[in-house]
Design an enzyme around this catalytic site. Structure first.
Site, PDB file in Angstrom:
ATOM      1  N   TRP A 157      30.944  -9.315  14.306  1.00 38.04           N
ATOM      2  CA  TRP A 157      30.323 -10.459  15.262  1.00 38.04           C
ATOM      3  C   TRP A 157      30.375 -11.983  14.659  1.00 38.04           C
ATOM      4  CZ3 TRP A 157      26.549 -12.512  12.641  1.00 38.04           C
ATOM      5  CH2 TRP A 157      25.709 -11.485  11.623  1.00 38.04           C
ATOM      6  N   ASN A 158      30.578 -12.075  13.406  1.00 36.32           N
ATOM      7  CA  ASN A 158      30.260 -13.464  12.920  1.00 36.32           C
ATOM      8  C   ASN A 158      31.350 -14.477  13.174  1.00 36.32           C
ATOM      9  OD1 ASN A 158      31.836 -11.952  10.944  1.00 36.32           O
ATOM     10  ND2 ASN A 158      31.056 -13.318   9.145  1.00 36.32           N
ATOM     11  N   LYS A 181      38.907  -3.260  18.517  1.00 30.95           N
ATOM     12  CA  LYS A 181      37.524  -2.918  18.892  1.00 30.95           C
ATOM     13  C   LYS A 181      36.661  -4.133  18.272  1.00 30.95           C
ATOM     14  CE  LYS A 181      33.682  -0.842  18.016  1.00 30.95           C
ATOM     15  NZ  LYS A 181      32.925  -2.127  18.363  1.00 30.95           N
ATOM     16  N   GLY A 234      33.807  -5.513   8.125  1.00 32.88           N
ATOM     17  CA  GLY A 234      32.431  -5.567   8.624  1.00 32.88           C
ATOM     18  C   GLY A 234      31.604  -4.988   7.388  1.00 32.88           C
ATOM     19  N   GLY A 235      30.622  -4.232   7.614  1.00 30.90           N
ATOM     20  CA  GLY A 235      29.418  -3.955   6.381  1.00 30.90           C
ATOM     21  C   GLY A 235      29.983  -2.771   5.570  1.00 30.90           C
ATOM     22  N   GLU A 256      37.734  -5.282   4.291  1.00 34.27           N
ATOM     23  CA  GLU A 256      37.102  -6.551   3.990  1.00 34.27           C
ATOM     24  C   GLU A 256      35.648  -6.292   4.390  1.00 34.27           C
ATOM     25  OE1 GLU A 256      38.895  -8.970   2.625  1.00 34.27           O
ATOM     26  OE2 GLU A 256      40.535  -8.875   3.279  1.00 34.27           O
ATOM     27  N   LEU A 257      34.850  -6.198   3.175  1.00 30.94           N
ATOM     28  CA  LEU A 257      33.415  -5.847   3.420  1.00 30.94           C
ATOM     29  C   LEU A 257      32.567  -7.004   2.811  1.00 30.94           C
ATOM     30  CD1 LEU A 257      33.827  -2.237   2.122  1.00 30.94           C
ATOM     31  CD2 LEU A 257      34.154  -3.192   4.230  1.00 30.94           C
ATOM     32  N   CYS A 290      30.695 -13.548   5.046  1.00 25.36           N
ATOM     33  CA  CYS A 290      30.709 -12.784   4.098  1.00 25.36           C
ATOM     34  C   CYS A 290      31.132 -13.316   2.865  1.00 25.36           C
ATOM     35  CB  CYS A 290      32.062 -11.846   4.305  1.00 25.36           C
ATOM     36  SG  CYS A 290      33.500 -12.745   4.514  1.00 25.36           S
ATOM     37  N   GLU A 389      23.296  -7.677   0.130  1.00 32.45           N
ATOM     38  CA  GLU A 389      23.758  -8.793   1.128  1.00 32.45           C
ATOM     39  C   GLU A 389      22.616  -9.126   2.122  1.00 32.45           C
ATOM     40  OE1 GLU A 389      27.285  -8.077   3.803  1.00 32.45           O
ATOM     41  OE2 GLU A 389      27.995  -9.741   3.114  1.00 32.45           O
TER      42      GLU A 389
HETATM   43  P1  NAD Z   1      29.213  -3.620  11.065  1.00 32.38           P
HETATM   44  O1  NAD Z   1      29.911  -2.634   9.807  1.00 32.38           O
HETATM   45  O2  NAD Z   1      28.260  -3.033  11.484  1.00 32.38           O
HETATM   46  O3  NAD Z   1      30.335  -3.514  12.257  1.00 32.38           O
HETATM   47  C1  NAD Z   1      31.621  -4.116  12.181  1.00 32.38           C
HETATM   48  C2  NAD Z   1      32.456  -3.440  13.141  1.00 32.38           C
HETATM   49  O4  NAD Z   1      32.647  -1.975  12.767  1.00 32.38           O
HETATM   50  C3  NAD Z   1      31.878  -3.384  14.705  1.00 32.38           C
HETATM   51  O5  NAD Z   1      32.760  -3.667  15.297  1.00 32.38           O
HETATM   52  C4  NAD Z   1      30.925  -1.924  14.811  1.00 32.38           C
HETATM   53  O6  NAD Z   1      31.126  -1.607  16.247  1.00 32.38           O
HETATM   54  C5  NAD Z   1      32.107  -1.028  14.159  1.00 32.38           C
HETATM   55  N1  NAD Z   1      31.701   0.237  13.600  1.00 32.38           N
HETATM   56  C6  NAD Z   1      30.305   0.481  13.065  1.00 32.38           C
HETATM   57  N2  NAD Z   1      30.308   1.742  12.812  1.00 32.38           N
HETATM   58  C7  NAD Z   1      31.743   2.370  12.861  1.00 32.38           C
HETATM   59  C8  NAD Z   1      32.096   3.611  12.465  1.00 32.38           C
HETATM   60  N3  NAD Z   1      31.514   4.604  12.177  1.00 32.38           N
HETATM   61  N4  NAD Z   1      33.475   3.660  12.589  1.00 32.38           N
HETATM   62  C9  NAD Z   1      34.326   2.755  13.273  1.00 32.38           C
HETATM   63  N5  NAD Z   1      33.673   1.461  13.568  1.00 32.38           N
HETATM   64  C10 NAD Z   1      32.568   1.171  13.337  1.00 32.38           C
HETATM   65  O7  NAD Z   1      29.227  -4.948  10.564  1.00 32.38           O
HETATM   66  P2  NAD Z   1      28.504  -6.317  11.354  1.00 32.38           P
HETATM   67  O8  NAD Z   1      27.141  -6.282  11.246  1.00 32.38           O
HETATM   68  O9  NAD Z   1      29.172  -6.606  12.589  1.00 32.38           O
HETATM   69  O10 NAD Z   1      29.120  -7.567  10.360  1.00 32.38           O
HETATM   70  C11 NAD Z   1      28.518  -7.818   9.345  1.00 32.38           C
HETATM   71  C12 NAD Z   1      29.063  -7.555   8.053  1.00 32.38           C
HETATM   72  O11 NAD Z   1      30.560  -7.746   8.059  1.00 32.38           O
HETATM   73  C13 NAD Z   1      28.721  -8.045   6.938  1.00 32.38           C
HETATM   74  O12 NAD Z   1      28.398  -7.116   5.917  1.00 32.38           O
HETATM   75  C14 NAD Z   1      29.690  -8.875   6.140  1.00 32.38           C
HETATM   76  O13 NAD Z   1      29.753  -9.079   5.099  1.00 32.38           O
HETATM   77  C15 NAD Z   1      30.977  -8.343   6.585  1.00 32.38           C
HETATM   78  N6  NAD Z   1      32.134  -9.312   6.859  1.00 32.38           N
HETATM   79  C16 NAD Z   1      33.146  -9.224   5.868  1.00 32.38           C
HETATM   80  C17 NAD Z   1      33.901 -10.272   5.917  1.00 32.38           C
HETATM   81  C18 NAD Z   1      35.147 -10.096   4.912  1.00 32.38           C
HETATM   82  O14 NAD Z   1      36.292 -10.670   5.098  1.00 32.38           O
HETATM   83  N7  NAD Z   1      34.949  -9.672   3.623  1.00 32.38           N
HETATM   84  C19 NAD Z   1      34.061 -11.322   6.966  1.00 32.38           C
HETATM   85  C20 NAD Z   1      33.045 -11.275   7.668  1.00 32.38           C
HETATM   86  C21 NAD Z   1      31.824 -10.257   7.649  1.00 32.38           C
END
Ligand code: NAD
Length: 496
Positions: A157-158, A181, A234-235, A256-257, A290, A389
């Protein structure tokens, strides 16, 4: 009709058109500044994923898309870039309504997306195979690079549109089709963005969006047998689950975590610039990035004076309405994220770190969730506040003695996304560059990224790289072709 039912509705985007979900269900999306619902988003399910992947597969195999030359794919990407610029203020407003990013940053970010599409437009018809000088006589061997197929793009979401475009532009340049998605917290801007692809002239089914929750949409998308590659930002928890699912399906991934990036300030640095770099590293976007420089490593000889100046500057940061051009720190984008950050502030206090700035939630602005810029000193690198984090405006300051000490502390963490170094000494900078395990190192700056330059993580910060020339390879398979000029009959039982 209840107030919620009167909100604007966003449908899924499948096969080039807004499409209601099979189970007619919608969920509200909030404005984090007001704390109020402002739209309803279609709640997709496995059946919707199946429809979207089916449309993407059909578009990949049949119809006009596979017949388009790479140059024509480039021309379409250029058209998207033009539409982005034309629609940037509107897209930025919608994204901001969902995640609370401040005006100056969100508009700059959305306008900058056009550059990603221009870059990959130019690259589309420059992906060339090789003629291989093999050791065999009477053959010509060469490689072709072919699109992998249907790509799943899953984003947080960021920075929804930016992080999607990092994957979408090279995937389309390569000739793939996609199912996106977006995060359940920020779906609206992606649905508006998807409509631009039809306007640009993309055939139906090339770009699809299924909104909804991780378990209900993300999981079936990752597991779908017709998805060839998954691009995820994502995370770590979701990233690991996706990697496991991809392993079962033998699919490729780009992950990308998270990060816990060190921002290292040596005593010979331009300290005012370094201080601004520290602020940009942790308080821009309210620390919800991130690449946040969430561990500030300061050489012991300048530690106290540097922290004092940092506190003085950061304490004047303006919190407030993200649509106001003078606001510097907006709200925390989601309620769960707000609670997570507040819990880390408590954890840091309980661990013995000393809060020298902020540490409190603020509710007087708008009614949404704000957190003051927060700085902890007396942090030991083994504390959770230094290892995990937070993804918010919370800085852990850690002193170090010399170059070797700085590198030891910098690397003593499970992540490896980025690092900053502030020094006037070339030797010191190079010493750190050679030793710190991170995908990006900024010297005397922090937080720059570009479509031209690879971005990604070492260690638990991810797998693969986005942006730059090589990123297109994530979406391509290599095929080796053997052409024979052999006229004689060969012995079929002997390998040539
Ligand atoms: P999140 O991992 O909770 O969700 C990210 C996406 O994954 C969402 O669309 C979510 O619905 C989906 N998702 C969740 N569980 C899933 C599964 N089991 N299978 C498939 N899809 C699934 O992350 P968040 O809270 O939305 O974002 C914050 C995180 O993103 C932080 O940890 C941050 O470091 C990371 N991030 C990384 C970068 C990078 O480039 N390295 C950039 C921005 C954010």
């Amino acid at each position: 009709m209840s107030q919620v039912e009167m909100l604007p509705r966003y449908e899924l985007y499948i096969n080039g058109a807004p499409t209601p979900p099979i189970v007619a269900d919608y969920f509200p999306t909030q404005n984090p500044y007001t704390g109020k619902d402002w739209a309803l988003i279609a709640r997709g399910s496995a059946a919707d994923v199946d429809r979207a992947v089916g449309a993407a597969r059909l578009a990949f195999e049949d119809g006009p898309w596979p017949t388009f030359s790479a140059s024509r794919r480039g021309a379409l990407l250029r058209r998207v870039a033009e539409l982005i610029v034309a629609h940037a203020p509107r897209l930025a407003r919608i994204e901001q309504r969902d995640n609370g990013k401040v005006a100056a940053e969100v508009l700059t970010q959305v306008n900058y997306l056009a550059e990603y599409f221009h870059y990959y437009a130019g690259l589309a018809d420059k992906v060339q195979g090789d003629v291989i000088p093999t050791d065999k006589a009477g053959v010509l061997a060469f490689t072709r690079h072919e699109p992998k197929g249907v790509v799943a793009i899953i984003t947080p979401w960021n920075s929804p549109l930016t992080l999607t475009s990092w994957k979408l532009a090279p995937a389309l340049a390569a000739g793939c089709t996609v199912v996106i998605k977006p995060s359940e917290f920020t779906s609206a801007s992606m649905l508006e963005f998807a409509a631009l692809f039809s306007e640009a002239g993309y055939p139906p089914g090339v770009v699809n969006v299924v909104t909804g929750f991780g378990e209900e949409v993300g999981v079936p998308l990752v597991n779908h047998p017709d998805v060839a590659h998954i691009g995820f930002t994502g995370g770590e928890i979701a990233g690991q689950k996706i990697y496991e699912a991809a392993a079962r399906g033998l699919k490729t991934v780009t992950l990308e975590l998270g990060g816990k990036s060190p921002n290292i300030v040596f005593d010979d640095a331009d300290l005012e610039r370094a201080m601004l770099g520290a602020v940009s590293g942790i308080f821009a976007a309210a620390g919800q990035t991130c690449q946040a420089g969430s561990r500030l490593l300061v050489q012991r000889s300048i530690h106290d004076a540097f922290v004092q100046r940092l506190v003085e500057f950061a304490s004047a940061a303006r919190l407030g309405d993200p649509t106001d051009a003078s606001t510097q720190i907006g709200p925390i984008a989601t309620r769960p994220q707000f609670e997570k950050i507040m819990s880390y502030i408590e954890i840091a206090r309980a661990e013995g770190a000393r809060c020298v700035l902020g540490g409190r939630a603020r509710r007087e602005f708008g009614g949404g969730q704000f957190i003051e810029p927060t700085i902890f000193v007396d942090v030991d690198n083994r504390m959770r506040i230094a290892q995990e984090e937070v993804f918010g405006p919370v800085l852990a300051v850690i002193p170090f003695d010399d170059e070797a000490d700085a590198v030891r502390i910098a690397n003593d963490v499970q992540f490896g996304l980025a690092a900053g170094v502030w020094t006037r000494s070339l030797q010191r900078a190079l010493y750190v560059i050679e030793r710190v395990k991170a995908g990006t190192i900024w010297v005397n700056n922090y937080r720059a990224t570009s479509y031209t330059s690879p971005f990604g993580g070492y260690k638990r910060s991810g797998i693969g790289r986005e942006s730059g020339v090589d990123a297109i390879r994530e979406y391509l398979e290599t095929k080796c072709v053997w052409l024979s000029s052999e006229l004689d009959v060969v012995n079929p039982f002997v390998r040539r």
